[in-house]
Design a protein around this motif. Structure first.
Motif, mmCIF file in Angstrom:
data_model
loop_
_atom_site.group_PDB
_atom_site.id
_atom_site.type_symbol
_atom_site.label_atom_id
_atom_site.label_comp_id
_atom_site.label_asym_id
_atom_site.label_seq_id
_atom_site.Cartn_x
_atom_site.Cartn_y
_atom_site.Cartn_z
ATOM 1 N N GLN A 137 3.256 66.277 -12.345
ATOM 2 C CA GLN A 137 2.668 66.221 -13.796
ATOM 3 C C GLN A 137 2.379 64.868 -14.189
ATOM 4 N N VAL A 138 1.010 64.586 -14.746
ATOM 5 C CA VAL A 138 0.695 63.296 -15.011
ATOM 6 C C VAL A 138 0.201 63.206 -16.358
ATOM 7 N N SER A 139 -0.467 62.133 -16.713
ATOM 8 C CA SER A 139 -1.074 61.873 -18.148
ATOM 9 C C SER A 139 -2.378 62.849 -18.270
ATOM 10 N N GLN A 140 -2.719 63.128 -19.455
ATOM 11 C CA GLN A 140 -3.959 63.775 -19.712
ATOM 12 C C GLN A 140 -5.257 62.811 -19.382
ATOM 13 N N GLU A 141 -4.954 61.534 -19.690
ATOM 14 C CA GLU A 141 -5.716 60.627 -19.436
ATOM 15 C C GLU A 141 -6.419 60.639 -17.901
ATOM 16 N N LEU A 142 -5.434 60.677 -17.027
ATOM 17 C CA LEU A 142 -5.641 60.772 -15.765
ATOM 18 C C LEU A 142 -6.263 62.181 -15.042
ATOM 19 N N ASP A 144 -8.193 63.742 -17.028
ATOM 20 C CA ASP A 144 -9.607 63.750 -17.655
ATOM 21 C C ASP A 144 -10.528 62.501 -16.730
ATOM 22 N N GLU A 145 -9.830 61.658 -16.250
ATOM 23 C CA GLU A 145 -10.340 60.706 -15.385
ATOM 24 C C GLU A 145 -11.031 61.343 -13.930
ATOM 25 N N PHE A 146 -10.187 62.233 -13.479
ATOM 26 C CA PHE A 146 -10.342 62.904 -12.483
ATOM 27 C C PHE A 146 -11.645 63.823 -12.655
ATOM 28 N N CYS A 147 -11.554 64.250 -13.819
ATOM 29 C CA CYS A 147 -12.751 65.348 -14.079
ATOM 30 C C CYS A 147 -14.052 64.614 -14.236
ATOM 31 N N GLN A 148 -14.026 63.683 -14.822
ATOM 32 C CA GLN A 148 -15.094 62.872 -15.082
ATOM 33 C C GLN A 148 -15.631 62.293 -13.693
ATOM 34 N N ARG A 149 -14.979 61.636 -13.030
ATOM 35 C CA ARG A 149 -15.424 61.006 -11.852
ATOM 36 C C ARG A 149 -15.685 61.808 -10.528
ATOM 37 N N LEU A 150 -15.165 63.040 -10.362
ATOM 38 C CA LEU A 150 -15.398 63.860 -9.206
ATOM 39 C C LEU A 150 -16.401 65.004 -9.535
ATOM 40 N N ASP A 151 -16.830 65.343 -8.461
ATOM 41 C CA ASP A 151 -17.908 66.596 -8.738
ATOM 42 C C ASP A 151 -17.143 67.892 -8.016
ATOM 43 N N LEU A 152 -16.136 68.214 -8.971
ATOM 44 C CA LEU A 152 -15.128 69.376 -8.481
ATOM 45 C C LEU A 152 -14.900 70.071 -9.742
ATOM 46 N N PRO A 153 -14.470 71.362 -9.520
ATOM 47 C CA PRO A 153 -14.101 72.210 -10.705
ATOM 48 C C PRO A 153 -13.012 71.548 -11.187
ATOM 49 N N THR A 154 -12.747 71.618 -12.749
ATOM 50 C CA THR A 154 -11.625 71.240 -13.443
ATOM 51 C C THR A 154 -10.414 72.197 -12.968
ATOM 52 N N HIS A 161 -1.688 72.590 -16.938
ATOM 53 C CA HIS A 161 -1.711 71.612 -18.027
ATOM 54 C C HIS A 161 -1.147 70.303 -17.358
ATOM 55 N N ARG A 162 -1.999 69.080 -17.348
ATOM 56 C CA ARG A 162 -1.422 67.936 -16.996
ATOM 57 C C ARG A 162 -1.067 67.797 -15.667
ATOM 58 N N HIS A 163 -1.224 68.747 -14.720
ATOM 59 C CA HIS A 163 -0.737 68.700 -13.324
ATOM 60 C C HIS A 163 -1.994 68.657 -12.254
ATOM 61 N N LEU A 164 -1.907 67.738 -11.410
ATOM 62 C CA LEU A 164 -2.816 67.145 -10.446
ATOM 63 C C LEU A 164 -2.541 68.084 -9.067
ATOM 64 N N ASP A 165 -3.529 68.471 -8.431
ATOM 65 C CA ASP A 165 -3.450 69.161 -7.271
ATOM 66 C C ASP A 165 -4.066 68.116 -6.170
ATOM 67 N N LEU A 166 -3.287 67.268 -5.582
ATOM 68 C CA LEU A 166 -3.732 66.463 -4.539
ATOM 69 C C LEU A 166 -4.569 67.085 -3.242
ATOM 70 N N ALA A 167 -3.554 68.012 -3.062
ATOM 71 C CA ALA A 167 -3.890 68.628 -1.761
ATOM 72 C C ALA A 167 -5.458 69.461 -1.789
ATOM 73 N N SER A 168 -5.597 70.120 -2.812
ATOM 74 C CA SER A 168 -6.804 70.816 -3.215
ATOM 75 C C SER A 168 -7.770 69.794 -3.357
ATOM 76 N N ILE A 169 -7.542 68.628 -4.073
ATOM 77 C CA ILE A 169 -8.998 67.718 -3.989
ATOM 78 C C ILE A 169 -9.001 67.235 -2.898
ATOM 79 N N ALA A 170 -8.226 66.800 -1.952
ATOM 80 C CA ALA A 170 -8.237 66.285 -0.466
ATOM 81 C C ALA A 170 -9.193 67.379 0.188
ATOM 82 N N GLU A 171 -8.716 68.498 0.232
ATOM 83 C CA GLU A 171 -9.438 69.486 1.059
ATOM 84 C C GLU A 171 -10.795 69.642 0.656
#
Length: 236
Positions: A137-142, A144-154, A161-171
């Motif tokens: 779990q991370v901040s909503q700001e973080l 949002d930053e991932f969603c804005q900067r990466l060309d990947l589905p939210t 809510h407020r959780h990042l999936d690092l492995a799926s982003i990397a894959e």
């Protein structure tokens, strides 16, 4: 037990492994420890080409070599260890990728290095144990930053809510960069227990340790107890 990649296990002439709390450096790699480059991981995107044993690499979070007999590893405690090999085992690489490295493009930096003399389509990758979307779990700001900067589905970046999936982003990034294939080895460093000892955690976790220290300030830190994941071209 050490975590192993099915993809990397099929490649001739290499040894690899992902560390656990019981075996911080995988036992299959332990005999090569004296060849390790000297480095300082800083959550950056610098990739160093390693050409000799015990090379001084300075500040770096990615390492690449075509030289047999040099063990490449990264330390992690919730960040992603990413291990790469050419499909014929003639070149290898490792990355330390937390959220900063992922969002700033460390995977793309490795792909750029590979494509200077080769092609990522000749390489495979494996994603090791790290903080999972179940617990990270991370901040909503973080988010949002991932969603804005990466060309990947939210929904891929933050499946709840407020959780990042690092492995799926990397894959997703590895696939976007044109690598031939990618698999996953290991699971969530924060919540995974030993199969044989359910009361004990399988991995070292910085976040889990920090939560324990909030409750009990005397709880020991994890300095010097980060797991290592790595790969080597075995010398003939």
């Amino acid at each position: 037990m050490t975590d192993i990649s099915d993809l990397l296990s099929q490649i001739p002439g290499i040894e690899h492994g992902f560390g656990t709390r019981r075996a911080l450096l995988p036992t299959s790699l332990a005999s090569y420890q004296t060849t390790l480059p000297v480095k300082k991981q800083v959550h950056g995107t610098n990739i160093v080409e390693v050409t000799e044993c015990q090379q001084q690499c300075g500040e770096a979070d990615g390492f690449y070599t075509e030289q047999p007999g040099i063990l490449l590893t990264v330390f992690t405690a919730d960040c992603l260890p990413l291990v790469f090999s050419r499909r014929d085992g003639r070149a290898i690489a490792v990355l330390h990728a937390g959220w900063r490295g992922l969002i700033d493009g460390i995977i793309e930096q490795l792909a750029k290095r590979i494509n200077l003399t080769d092609a990522t389509e000749n390489w495979v990758a494996s994603i090791g144990p790290a903080a999972g979307d179940c617990c990270y779990q991370v901040s909503q700001e973080l988010v949002d930053e991932f969603c804005q900067r990466l060309d990947l589905p939210t929904s891929l970046i933050s499946p709840s809510h407020r959780h990042l999936d690092l492995a799926s982003i990397a894959e997703a990034k590895i696939k976007q960069a044109g690598f031939y294939a990618v698999d996953r080895a290991g699971s969530c460093t924060i919540c995974t227990k030993h199969a044989s000892e359910p009361a004990k955690n399988k991995y070292t976790s910085y976040r889990r340790n920090s939560l324990h220290r909030v409750v009990d300030p005397t709880h020991p830190g994890i300095s010097g107890r980060n797991q290592q994941s790595g790969i080597i071209i075995v010398p003939s």
